[in-house]
Motif scaffolding. Sequence first.
Motif, mmCIF file in Angstrom:
data_model
loop_
_atom_site.group_PDB
_atom_site.id
_atom_site.type_symbol
_atom_site.label_atom_id
_atom_site.label_comp_id
_atom_site.label_asym_id
_atom_site.label_seq_id
_atom_site.Cartn_x
_atom_site.Cartn_y
_atom_site.Cartn_z
ATOM 1 N N THR A 47 -4.570 11.440 0.320
ATOM 2 C CA THR A 47 -4.018 12.273 -0.663
ATOM 3 C C THR A 47 -3.779 13.832 -0.277
ATOM 4 O O THR A 47 -3.115 14.487 -0.972
ATOM 5 N N LEU A 102 0.553 -1.213 0.031
ATOM 6 C CA LEU A 102 0.144 0.018 0.158
ATOM 7 C C LEU A 102 0.993 1.149 -0.041
ATOM 8 O O LEU A 102 1.859 1.173 0.538
ATOM 9 N N GLU A 161 -2.944 5.359 1.935
ATOM 10 C CA GLU A 161 -3.921 5.789 0.956
ATOM 11 C C GLU A 161 -4.668 7.181 1.361
ATOM 12 O O GLU A 161 -5.825 7.163 1.444
#
Length: 90
Positions: A37, A11, A35
């Motif tokens: 952003t 990941l 994950e």
Amino acid sequence: MHTTRPDDGALETVTVRYWAGARAAAGVDEERVAEVTTVSALAERLVAAHPALEAVLPVCSLLVGGRASTGDDPVPAGAVVEVLPPFAGG
């Protein structure tokens, strides 16, 4: 919150390092978060995982790669994010 072990390269993660009162609120020195952003998305995930951060994060500086960042500023995979509460002294 989805965190990863240091050996989990599957990941895309960022490393979050907590300092002073932020460390006390999070209950950890450092963690990896997968994950995310943006700074705001990361902040939401951190508060969800560590509710005591809700009172601390609004007064903290979040440094992404050594630069003060807020809101929609990007958090690239592999970045180090420092969570720095205000410091007293001079």
